[in-house]
Write an enzyme that holds these catalytic residues in place. Sequence first.
Site, PDB file in Angstrom:
ATOM      1  N   HIS A 130       0.823  -1.212   0.000  1.00  0.00           N
ATOM      2  CA  HIS A 130       0.000   0.000   0.000  1.00  0.00           C
ATOM      3  C   HIS A 130       0.855   1.260   0.000  1.00  0.00           C
ATOM      4  O   HIS A 130       0.450   2.280  -0.571  1.00  0.00           O
ATOM      5  CB  HIS A 130      -0.919   0.019   1.232  1.00  0.00           C
ATOM      6  CG  HIS A 130      -2.129  -0.848   1.084  1.00  0.00           C
ATOM      7  ND1 HIS A 130      -2.108  -2.197   1.356  1.00  0.00           N
ATOM      8  CD2 HIS A 130      -3.398  -0.560   0.691  1.00  0.00           C
ATOM      9  CE1 HIS A 130      -3.314  -2.710   1.143  1.00  0.00           C
ATOM     10  NE2 HIS A 130      -4.111  -1.738   0.739  1.00  0.00           N
ATOM     11  N   GLY A 131       1.993   1.243   0.628  1.00  0.00           N
ATOM     12  CA  GLY A 131       2.852   2.424   0.711  1.00  0.00           C
ATOM     13  C   GLY A 131       3.667   2.408   1.984  1.00  0.00           C
ATOM     14  O   GLY A 131       3.426   1.595   2.883  1.00  0.00           O
TER      15      GLY A 131
END
Length: 757
Positions: free
Chosen positions: A358-359
């Site tokens: 996701h990051g």
Amino acid sequence: MGLEMESMAASIGVSVPVLRFLLCYVATIPVSFLWRVVPGPLAKHFYAAASGAILSYLSFGFSSNLHFLVPISLGYASMMFFRKHCGIITFVLGFGYLIGCHMYYMSGDAWKEGGIDATGALMVLTLKVISCAINYNDGILKEEGLRESQKKHRLTKLPSLIEYFGYCLSCGSHFAGPVYEMKDYLDWTESKGIWSPSEKGQPPSPFGAAMRALLQAAFCMGLYLYLVPQFPWTRFTEPIYQEWGFWKRLGYQYMSGFTARWKYYFIWSISEASIILSGLGFSGWTESTPPKPKWDRAKNVDILGVEFAKSAVQLPLVWNIQVSTWLRHYVYERLVKPGRKACFFQLLATQTVSAVWHGLYPGYIIFFVQSALMIAGSRVIYRWQQSVPQGMDVAKNIMVVLNFMYTVVVLNYSCVGFIVLSLHETLASYGSVYYIGTVLPIVLILLGKVIKPARPAKKIERLIILLAIVFEEDLKSLILMEPTKSKINKMFSPARKGSVDGRGAPNLANLEIRPCGMLVQKRNGETNPTSISIPIIRVRVKYGSSYHEISISSHASFGELKKMLAGPTKLHHEDQKLIYKNKERDSKEFLDVARVKDGSKIVLEEDIVRREKRCIELLRNANSQKSLKALAEINLEVDKLAGQVTALEATASKGGKVVEKDVENLTELLMMRLIKLDGIVAEGDLKLQRRVLGVKVVHHVYLHLQPIINSSSRQNEDFFMSQDLWDIVDKGFSTPKTTQTFQESWELQYQKKLGIY
């Protein structure tokens, strides 16, 4: 055109780049539908790749396609030149490039400020490229050592470049998923497998399912636009939020998470409609008659399942479903060594990979670590719930409610980190509610180590069997003869067959393991890639002086092991007692929970008490069946006699002459049925049936035949009855002089016999 875009964006409260993305995203619906009319597999591959690249260019600009080209090229090159290790190479390089893009663009900040970039589409593309490379790597492995999902999706042949690009850039799933397999994409494009017209006729129409997804998307977007102004995420840093009390802050966290989820529901509903219209969303037919089409290949979320999840372990099954499936197949399962049981490490590692995907924002990392704790805590409550003894439904329901409330609180508490992303805002919002969503799971995990659920208490009472010699042979045949035993089981225990609630053997082919580590039932058994090969162990079971080696799933229960031993030992599974580590094991206890490993030794003994109880129950059931049959025969006879009573009544009512002897004979026949009823042994419901049938006979005699006699010439004489019928009336009753006296005496005595008084 620019002014129109700005005014349109302002009207719905988004920026121009976001509006441009939404328009291109919605455009995937007609573009995917047009795929159906493209002739030939080669043209379809080219159309899929070109349409995805064009929409990416219109949405993100030309640089987006350059970014997409990097993992696509790396993955294909690794498959061409390093097939033996192409899976791990593509995994490392793909995630490495994705992490670099996350760090360079910091997309989370851009999204919070109204901007958008191609990082989201790159995330989906990375999963596709990695799964393709791993499946191509599995193609050189022997099938004997592969799980079912690996056998189903393995690629023995390198896809061509046009097939590979079409799979990676297919517009229906390019922007936001769902992720699917290369093998499914090729079968869909070439009309093979379930898409073959020869399977069950022509493929079904997608319009009904697509319309449902579009209506769901419209509802989700409308609700999101209504809620987001009322519950903005920026309020967590405003002074007014700090002035609120604990419960109001906790309630606002719930509403913030609730509001944010509808945005994802909208995005995934549009993707689902697009994939369904293209035909790829078709996942097979139901087993019903007539069969109905299933469209859950593109299903990425179960809205009601998320909002009303009874346990946190259910969330991976209903949220971002296809990514959860990918994480299970390509991360979770491959971290579990053959023959070993998954533990918290595999769950935490899987959630960490999901967070990095996701990051690199602290909010993402914290959220997914929190989710691992949340699932572990929910498992503790579930184990306590399962340990509640049978019959204590109120206590079990209380545990269900507690698990639901725990899931709601911790999920929406954790969601704040996913929304605000920054470390400062995440810790500030968590601290405002005293870290309740972190403390609760940790406390539950620690309590689970201390308060271990005990097995349900057993109530064993020694029974003494006193059987007449006439029943001895029948009893032996019921116990020892296998064909007769099977018939008895089929006759008296139909509810046990095919059960999955602990009273029968569950079908392991219908079960799967999710990233949460729980064994659950499949969503569908044909095309959704959800089944895995559960580790098989061999246990040595000693029975008397002989040993039996049994191969069984490590996740099976001792009850299933007993059923497997029934064949070689000729001992009914309910008469068995399994002892492991000097301790008798309950049939509902699982092998892995009891730490049964490959090569473990188990002692089997015959349980005489259970055998006696089972035999008595079989005899009781046989007697009940005999009584039920007798009652049915008497009821049929009474109904036939009732027809004759009705005929006599009709004759008498019209003034016709009724032969008194006919009335007496009919009365005697009815009363003889009472004698038969009196000889039937009945308990429970059968006793009530016997009582109702007896009242029915009395009703025919005294409310229908008696008035006919009263209207005859002998109205004032003593009522006539044969001596056989008088035997039914207990001694001590005087001969009734009037009809009313006879009716009251007989009904009172008969009701006493049937237990009414």
